[in-house]
Every structure is written in structure tokens, then in C-alpha cells.
Design a protein around this motif. Structure first.
Motif, PDB file in Angstrom:
ATOM      1  N   PHE A  15      49.733 -41.493  43.297  1.00 14.79           N
ATOM      2  CA  PHE A  15      49.741 -40.839  44.599  1.00 14.79           C
ATOM      3  C   PHE A  15      50.055 -39.350  44.478  1.00 14.79           C
ATOM      4  CE2 PHE A  15      50.603 -45.314  45.985  1.00 14.79           C
ATOM      5  CZ  PHE A  15      49.341 -45.509  46.515  1.00 14.79           C
ATOM      6  N   LYS A  16      50.910 -38.984  43.556  1.00 18.54           N
ATOM      7  CA  LYS A  16      51.174 -37.554  43.317  1.00 18.54           C
ATOM      8  C   LYS A  16      49.909 -36.848  42.850  1.00 18.54           C
ATOM      9  CE  LYS A  16      56.105 -37.370  42.486  1.00 18.54           C
ATOM     10  NZ  LYS A  16      57.179 -37.023  41.562  1.00 18.54           N
ATOM     11  N   LYS A  17      49.173 -37.473  41.937  1.00 16.30           N
ATOM     12  CA  LYS A  17      47.916 -36.879  41.441  1.00 16.30           C
ATOM     13  C   LYS A  17      46.880 -36.741  42.552  1.00 16.30           C
ATOM     14  CE  LYS A  17      48.389 -38.281  36.650  1.00 16.30           C
ATOM     15  NZ  LYS A  17      47.905 -39.130  35.569  1.00 16.30           N
ATOM     16  N   GLN A  18      46.958 -37.613  43.541  1.00 16.47           N
ATOM     17  CA  GLN A  18      46.023 -37.574  44.666  1.00 16.47           C
ATOM     18  C   GLN A  18      46.522 -36.651  45.785  1.00 16.47           C
ATOM     19  OE1 GLN A  18      43.052 -39.079  44.311  1.00 16.47           O
ATOM     20  NE2 GLN A  18      43.852 -39.591  42.298  1.00 16.47           N
ATOM     21  N   ASN A  19      47.639 -35.978  45.557  1.00 17.02           N
ATOM     22  CA  ASN A  19      48.272 -35.113  46.567  1.00 17.02           C
ATOM     23  C   ASN A  19      48.615 -35.877  47.846  1.00 17.02           C
ATOM     24  OD1 ASN A  19      48.244 -32.712  45.016  1.00 17.02           O
ATOM     25  ND2 ASN A  19      46.049 -32.531  45.436  1.00 17.02           N
ATOM     26  N   ALA A  20      48.997 -37.111  47.674  1.00 18.27           N
ATOM     27  CA  ALA A  20      49.420 -37.958  48.797  1.00 18.27           C
ATOM     28  C   ALA A  20      50.927 -37.783  48.965  1.00 18.27           C
ATOM     29  CB  ALA A  20      49.050 -39.411  48.536  1.00 18.27           C
ATOM     30  N   ALA A  21      51.321 -36.670  49.559  1.00 16.85           N
ATOM     31  CA  ALA A  21      52.730 -36.290  49.602  1.00 16.85           C
ATOM     32  C   ALA A  21      53.461 -36.770  50.847  1.00 16.85           C
ATOM     33  CB  ALA A  21      52.840 -34.770  49.511  1.00 16.85           C
ATOM     34  N   LYS A  22      52.731 -37.094  51.894  1.00 17.71           N
ATOM     35  CA  LYS A  22      53.332 -37.489  53.173  1.00 17.71           C
ATOM     36  C   LYS A  22      53.161 -38.998  53.341  1.00 17.71           C
ATOM     37  CE  LYS A  22      53.010 -36.007  57.998  1.00 17.71           C
ATOM     38  NZ  LYS A  22      52.202 -35.194  58.916  1.00 17.71           N
ATOM     39  N   VAL A  23      54.299 -39.716  53.436  1.00 12.99           N
ATOM     40  CA  VAL A  23      54.294 -41.179  53.345  1.00 12.99           C
ATOM     41  C   VAL A  23      54.969 -41.815  54.556  1.00 12.99           C
ATOM     42  CG1 VAL A  23      55.081 -43.144  51.954  1.00 12.99           C
ATOM     43  CG2 VAL A  23      54.464 -40.989  50.830  1.00 12.99           C
ATOM     44  N   LEU A  24      54.403 -42.927  55.015  1.00 13.96           N
ATOM     45  CA  LEU A  24      55.041 -43.784  56.011  1.00 13.96           C
ATOM     46  C   LEU A  24      55.412 -45.092  55.336  1.00 13.96           C
ATOM     47  CD1 LEU A  24      55.874 -44.767  58.850  1.00 13.96           C
ATOM     48  CD2 LEU A  24      53.466 -45.410  59.217  1.00 13.96           C
ATOM     49  N   ASP A  25      56.702 -45.391  55.256  1.00  9.58           N
ATOM     50  CA  ASP A  25      57.179 -46.677  54.748  1.00  9.58           C
ATOM     51  C   ASP A  25      57.289 -47.586  55.965  1.00  9.58           C
ATOM     52  OD1 ASP A  25      58.316 -48.820  53.447  1.00  9.58           O
ATOM     53  OD2 ASP A  25      60.174 -47.793  52.926  1.00  9.58           O
TER      54      ASP A  25
END
Length: 181
Positions: A15-25
Motif C-alpha cells: 500500500f505504501k508503494k501504491q501511495n495509499a496513504a489515507k486509510v479507513l479501518d
């Protein structure tokens, strides 16, 4: 603190490599995954049932997340996150209407092209339904185990397609990507 879900640890680098920095748990429970990801540098929103949010509100851990939300707020939140986490939540949602509402909320808060990480308890091949639960592993009204194929069937109508999955002894974890429409 309870240990972070194996899938969250395993896929956090992806997810870091995909720039998926904003997450909803989504279904944060004790916030174990939310706290882990916040410590890893993700911007994390945590959501759970109103009664669980009430229990968490006095907890110092909430200062590590962007926002703690009750699930009834999600339909109008439009968080536009890069990633929604769902670990073992689908094993406790008891009927198809509630599952549909859960997925609708997840999709409503996910950006186009974003990811859903779904981890569920999986069925062992030798397990069968028994009479006490009236088709425990196959009826729509039971808390149950799922395979990645069953997840695919549930998630496809919501514009999510599987891009990866793996099985462990008791779980299946799968990454889905939202259509870019």
C-alpha cells in the motif's frame, strides 16, 4: 494491545508503494490495525458501531488517528480514502442486507482506484454445516466462513475486483481494487 492482523502487516508495504496513504479501518474494534498503520505513517480514520466508538472515546489511542467515526456517520462522510481495511468483520455480519450496507459505506468512502483489504475466517475443506446453525457455512443468515471466490461474488456488484489473495491456516486475505470510473 492485541497483535495487528497478519494481512495488514503483510500488505502495508504494498500500500505504501501504491501511495495509499489515507486509510479507513472499518470495524476498528480495539484499534489494533489503525494504531499499527498510524505508526507506519498512514493517515488513519477508524470506524465502528456507535457503542464501540463510545468505549474508545476516552482511550489515548484515538489521538493517533485522524478521526474516530460511528458507522452511522459513514454514509455521509465521503472520506475519499485510498484504502479500506476490513478484518474479520464479514464473519460477524449476520445477513445480506447488513453486508450490502457495509459494502455500500466502504465504497462510498473509497476513492476511484482505491483498495479494499478484506480478511475473513476461511472454511476448511472438511468443515460442514451442522443442524444447530441451519447450514452455518452456506446460508445467508449465518455468521460464516468465506472463500475468496465467495468474496469475489459479494464484492463485484460494488465495483470491486480482486487483484491478490492468500490463505493461512484459518483465514483468507484478499485485496480488491475499486473501478476507476
Amino acid at each position: 494491545m492485541t497483535a495487528v492482523a497478519e494481512s495488514v502487516k503483510r500488505y502495508s508495504r504494498f500500500f505504501k508503494k501504491q501511495n495509499a496513504a489515507k486509510v479507513l479501518d472499518y470495524g476498528t474494534g480495539t484499534m489494533r490495525n489503525a494504531l499499527y498503520l498510524a505508526q507506519e505513517g498512514f493517515r488513519v480514520y477508524a470506524a465502528d458501531l456507535p457503542e464501540q466508538v463510545e468505549k474508545l472515546e476516552g482511550c489515548p489511542a484515538i489521538h493517533h488517528v485522524e478521526r474516530l467515526l460511528a458507522t452511522d456517520e459513514l454514509s455521509r462522510s465521503d472520506l475519499n480514502v485510498d484504502l479500506v481495511l476490513s478484518t474479520y468483520v464479514f464473519n460477524i455480519i449476520m445477513n445480506s442486507a447488513e453486508r450490502h450496507a457495509y459494502l455500500k459505506n466502504a465504497v462510498a468512502n473509497l476513492r476511484p482506484g482505491g483498495y479494499l483489504l478484506m480478511e475473513v475466517r476461511c472454511r476448511k475443506p472438511q468443515e460442514r454445516c451442522d443442524t444447530t446453525c441451519n447450514d452455518y457455512f452456506s446460508c445467508a443468515e449465518c455468521s460464516k466462513t468465506l472463500t475468496h471466490e465467495e468474496l469475489d461474488t459479494l464484492l463485484a456488484p460494488h465495483g470491486l475486483r480482486r487483484i491478490s489473495h492468500y490463505y493461512r491456516s484459518h483465514a483468507v486475505a484478499a485485496i480488491y481494487q475499486m473501478d476507476r470510473a
